[in-house]
Design a protein around this motif. Structure first.
Motif, PDB file in Angstrom:
ATOM      1  N   VAL A 145       0.839  -1.194   0.000  1.00 29.91           N
ATOM      2  CA  VAL A 145       0.000   0.000   0.000  1.00 29.91           C
ATOM      3  C   VAL A 145       0.879   1.251   0.000  1.00 29.91           C
ATOM      4  O   VAL A 145       0.630   2.208  -0.744  1.00 29.91           O
ATOM      5  CB  VAL A 145      -0.940  -0.005   1.230  1.00 29.91           C
ATOM      6  N   VAL A 146       1.922   1.214   0.816  1.00 26.33           N
ATOM      7  CA  VAL A 146       2.818   2.367   0.884  1.00 26.33           C
ATOM      8  C   VAL A 146       3.480   2.581  -0.478  1.00 26.33           C
ATOM      9  O   VAL A 146       3.656   3.717  -0.929  1.00 26.33           O
ATOM     10  CB  VAL A 146       3.892   2.168   1.983  1.00 26.33           C
TER      11      VAL A 146
ATOM     12  N   PHE B 196      -4.331   9.951   3.154  1.00 27.14           N
ATOM     13  CA  PHE B 196      -3.742   8.689   3.620  1.00 27.14           C
ATOM     14  C   PHE B 196      -2.459   8.363   2.868  1.00 27.14           C
ATOM     15  O   PHE B 196      -1.468   7.922   3.468  1.00 27.14           O
ATOM     16  CB  PHE B 196      -4.745   7.543   3.453  1.00 27.14           C
ATOM     17  N   PHE B 197      -2.461   8.613   1.570  1.00 20.97           N
ATOM     18  CA  PHE B 197      -1.254   8.370   0.784  1.00 20.97           C
ATOM     19  C   PHE B 197      -0.130   9.293   1.243  1.00 20.97           C
ATOM     20  O   PHE B 197       1.025   8.881   1.362  1.00 20.97           O
ATOM     21  CB  PHE B 197      -1.540   8.587  -0.708  1.00 20.97           C
ATOM     22  N   TYR B 198      -0.493  10.529   1.489  1.00 23.42           N
ATOM     23  CA  TYR B 198       0.528  11.485   1.936  1.00 23.42           C
ATOM     24  C   TYR B 198       1.106  11.054   3.289  1.00 23.42           C
ATOM     25  O   TYR B 198       2.319  11.034   3.479  1.00 23.42           O
ATOM     26  CB  TYR B 198      -0.089  12.879   2.037  1.00 23.42           C
ATOM     27  N   GLU B 199       0.227  10.647   4.192  1.00 18.92           N
ATOM     28  CA  GLU B 199       0.682  10.161   5.501  1.00 18.92           C
ATOM     29  C   GLU B 199       1.596   8.944   5.327  1.00 18.92           C
ATOM     30  O   GLU B 199       2.602   8.786   6.010  1.00 18.92           O
ATOM     31  CB  GLU B 199      -0.517   9.740   6.369  1.00 18.92           C
ATOM     32  N   SER B 200       1.223   8.094   4.386  1.00 20.02           N
ATOM     33  CA  SER B 200       2.014   6.886   4.146  1.00 20.02           C
ATOM     34  C   SER B 200       3.417   7.249   3.677  1.00 20.02           C
ATOM     35  O   SER B 200       4.403   6.639   4.092  1.00 20.02           O
ATOM     36  CB  SER B 200       1.335   6.007   3.096  1.00 20.02           C
ATOM     37  N   VAL B 201       3.487   8.263   2.809  1.00 23.02           N
ATOM     38  CA  VAL B 201       4.797   8.685   2.316  1.00 23.02           C
ATOM     39  C   VAL B 201       5.640   9.233   3.474  1.00 23.02           C
ATOM     40  O   VAL B 201       6.825   8.915   3.600  1.00 23.02           O
ATOM     41  CB  VAL B 201       4.649   9.735   1.191  1.00 23.02           C
TER      42      VAL B 201
ATOM     43  N   HIS C 234       5.292   8.422   6.594  1.00 22.56           N
ATOM     44  CA  HIS C 234       5.651   7.274   7.424  1.00 22.56           C
ATOM     45  C   HIS C 234       6.835   6.531   6.814  1.00 22.56           C
ATOM     46  O   HIS C 234       7.743   6.092   7.521  1.00 22.56           O
ATOM     47  CB  HIS C 234       4.448   6.329   7.578  1.00 22.56           C
ATOM     48  N   LEU C 235       6.795   6.403   5.489  1.00 24.26           N
ATOM     49  CA  LEU C 235       7.920   5.753   4.813  1.00 24.26           C
ATOM     50  C   LEU C 235       9.225   6.483   5.114  1.00 24.26           C
ATOM     51  O   LEU C 235      10.244   5.850   5.420  1.00 24.26           O
ATOM     52  CB  LEU C 235       7.675   5.730   3.303  1.00 24.26           C
ATOM     53  N   MET C 236       9.171   7.810   5.067  1.00 28.83           N
ATOM     54  CA  MET C 236      10.383   8.575   5.359  1.00 28.83           C
ATOM     55  C   MET C 236      10.891   8.280   6.763  1.00 28.83           C
ATOM     56  O   MET C 236      12.098   8.161   6.986  1.00 28.83           O
ATOM     57  CB  MET C 236      10.111  10.056   5.176  1.00 28.83           C
ATOM     58  N   GLY C 237       9.947   8.166   7.701  1.00 35.97           N
ATOM     59  CA  GLY C 237      10.335   7.815   9.064  1.00 35.97           C
ATOM     60  C   GLY C 237      10.989   6.442   9.115  1.00 35.97           C
ATOM     61  O   GLY C 237      12.040   6.266   9.744  1.00 35.97           O
TER      62      GLY C 237
END
Lengths: 234, 234, 234, 234
Positions: free
Chosen positions: C59-60, C103-108, C110-113
């Motif tokens: 999903v990410v 949600f996609f933006y949050e996922s991105v 989160h990915l950076m984290g």
DNA sequence: AATGAATGAGTCTTCATTCAT
DNA sequence: TATGAATGAAGACTCATTCAT
């Protein structure tokens, strides 16, 4: 909650596990069913036993302890008997154990198989990790030596009191007796169901077995009172 | 597709199953892995074998056949030898089989356990239905008798040619030999790992075992060339 | 089943996962529910995705790809515009993305984290093993560099075509713009809900933000047509 | 038990929770482990905190308080400094906080996310009920305003004492500074791990960031002593 | 107050078996 | 025949929460 209650519950789970394991075997036993049988929640089962394998090992430990008791009983109850009589008594009771407590006897044999696998580095890795992690398994690895220890004691006693051939080597003799016992037990179940031309009467078979056993311990010239002994043995 | 191709495929699946079953054991073997190993689809595996248990029984059948071959080989190759020598040869080869084809040997023992359960109406119902439904299992129920049949033939031959004590009862003697063999095999793995005071040298243990075996067949007075025989036996 | 159908199903699961994950968050999402939403069995979900974490990473990846598309679109659609206009367009679309596809933006983010944790050996071990085992995660570790790559290209173009201050360092400038964007997005949600004395009008806040942005790219002396640009920006 | 003891216990649990939460994250933290770490029973933990979420919110409150202290310290310790110097000091300390107390900083950011969700009726229902029921969450909903309140005070002070451009709007300026800070922090971790052609030296990146910050507060014509300020800032 | 045993719903995951193609 | 995608029941195990003591 006191130590006593805790032990009681542990015992209750163990008893339920013994029932289900012996009915269905390890593979087809469901922890859920054990818990239900013990009238406890699944979670509590896992509180006392870390995994299904751990529980199984606890059952095996219980089985081993009862099996060892047969050996201990021979020593304690047979103090005023000869070593030879002790051996006969032991063989008698082990065979009875293998019939009366079939599941426990199977468990002990399974343990021996596991220990063999454990001893060989090549096969050790085939043992399920949950077994290797079980405290009961590690206790068993130590406890297993009790059997030959007691067995050798009995044979030695017979040698000392002259009821067993003095030229025998206690360790070797014990293993010989035990291996015969193991093999006998393994085979006796199938003999009765052989086709007529192969079928031998269970009594005949037992007599032969015991005759060989006595010859090993007493020497070939031994015959008197043999019948009586056999009568006691089976 | 011809009969030949079909047999080839069946054989290929069987070989794959033997490999995986022997490595992981029945419980932890997945049909998927067997199919992959056989370079076939899972579906085809189910075309040839009705269930996992059916496949396992087919494997046991193969194991049993190889085990039986050891017995047959003794008869065919040892035509110009005495019956006693045949027994020694048989014992020798069975023990080798138990080492070289450990999984097959275990399978045969497992089969004996299953047969025992099957014979007792009480325990028969504990056998998994897929096993009871397996054609291989039912073939094995018949085939199993081949072992004592051949064994008794060998003993009888020895009695006839006077290489074995004439007073022995062939059936009983065969079972005695076989039970000793079974017990010996079961125990030999653990002996080396006993603590120092209990440990006996593997050679000593083997010698005792074979000495008893020979005494049974030849009688106690027999001693000449014993060493030579032992040398061949192990 | 063809590759196409397989992709369709994978897509269907992915879409279901996006729906549920975005509604409940990773922690509170149940694979069961995803499967139901996709009108498929739980097992099939596991056929396509190795674990819940693997599915989440897929999903990410989807989220990241859509996010990257915003960057790519800027390059492809803005060929006849100046680099500066490209940046404005990019910022505009990223902010829109953060709203429309929250949600996609949050996922991105989160990915950076996650990537940050992965880069530090000390924190890497805190990442769940199922994430580390996910092929999607490893693809993302490579793909993540696309964002700055494209961003730097855009800034460089602006420098070349003189629409951005020539003395600027492209890499540094891109990170500056992106960090402002990140921070702006993070804060804008809370501003409207401050108590009256702290509350600032969203428009005022946006204007300030964009003014600073333009000053960075154009230099402080730049003012003409600023209002028009702002109008386009938000 | 007195109020003091009660507070001590609460503090002890909180400290344990901070340790475990920061090591494993909310999802993978088990209450059991927190209780063990606090050398208390699980039951007592539930006496002090209604649920896992409630405990987590208490941790977030603690994090927020420490974060707010950074702002308060700026005001109290920097009374005889200019407002501009206060801002620099604040930025410096917030960045230090984000490094030294990473988990607390993350918690504050998470709180901001939660508050955003709470403010939107659409997303409010996605917040876990245990969080909505937590008294700590409701305290935080009020406390969160302290940050901009103090921040705006500092900017206003700078405007009054002429160390910051008088034409700036305090509220807007504060949010601008804070959003830059947030974005900078979020990105700085990943920059070092970009591929060579994208990698920029951390120092260069910091310098650019601070240069823009100063330009915002002082105006573009400002340059003297800039280097010195930067030295202090990082 | 304090404990920690007890609960059991909830989760992920596996895998034998089926079946449409 | 052959495939392997699809199914879904089953099962081990977890853990937040409760509650008798």
């Amino acid at each position: 909650m006191g130590v006593y209650e805790r032990q009681q519950r542990e015992k209750k789970i163990l008893e339920a596990a013994i029932k289900i394991f012996s009915e269905k075997g390890m593979q087809y036993t469901r922890i859920d069913e054990v818990a239900t049988q013990a009238k406890m929640s699944k979670g509590l089962t896992y509180f006392y036993f870390k995994s299904k394998e751990d529980l199984y090992m606890a059952v095996v430990k219980k089985a081993f302890e009862e099996f060892r008791d047969v050996f201990n009983k021979t020593l304690s109850k047979g103090k005023d008997q000869t070593g030879f009589d002790n051996v006969i008594y032991l063989v008698d009771n082990v065979l009875e154990f293998s019939v009366e407590k079939r599941f426990f006897y199977e468990s002990v044999l399974h343990l021996m198989g596991l220990v063999n696998m454990y001893n060989d580095p090549e096969t050790r890795k085939l043992i399920h990790s949950s077994i290797l992690e079980s405290q009961y398994f590690h206790k068993l690895l130590i406890m297993q030596h009790d059997i030959p220890t007691i067995g050798v004691k009995i044979i030695s006693k017979g040698i000392r009191d002259n009821s067993i051939r003095p030229e025998l080597h206690p360790e070797t003799t014990f293993y010989l007796v035990w291996s015969m016992l193991t093999g006998y037990e393994r085979l006796k179940g199938s003999i009765e169901y052989e086709p007529k031309d192969l079928k031998i009467h269970a009594e005949v078979w037992k007599n032969s077995f015991v005759k060989v056993l006595i010859e090993i311990l007493k020497g070939p010239q031994y015959t008197p009172k043999q019948a009586a002994v056999q009568g006691r043995l089976f």
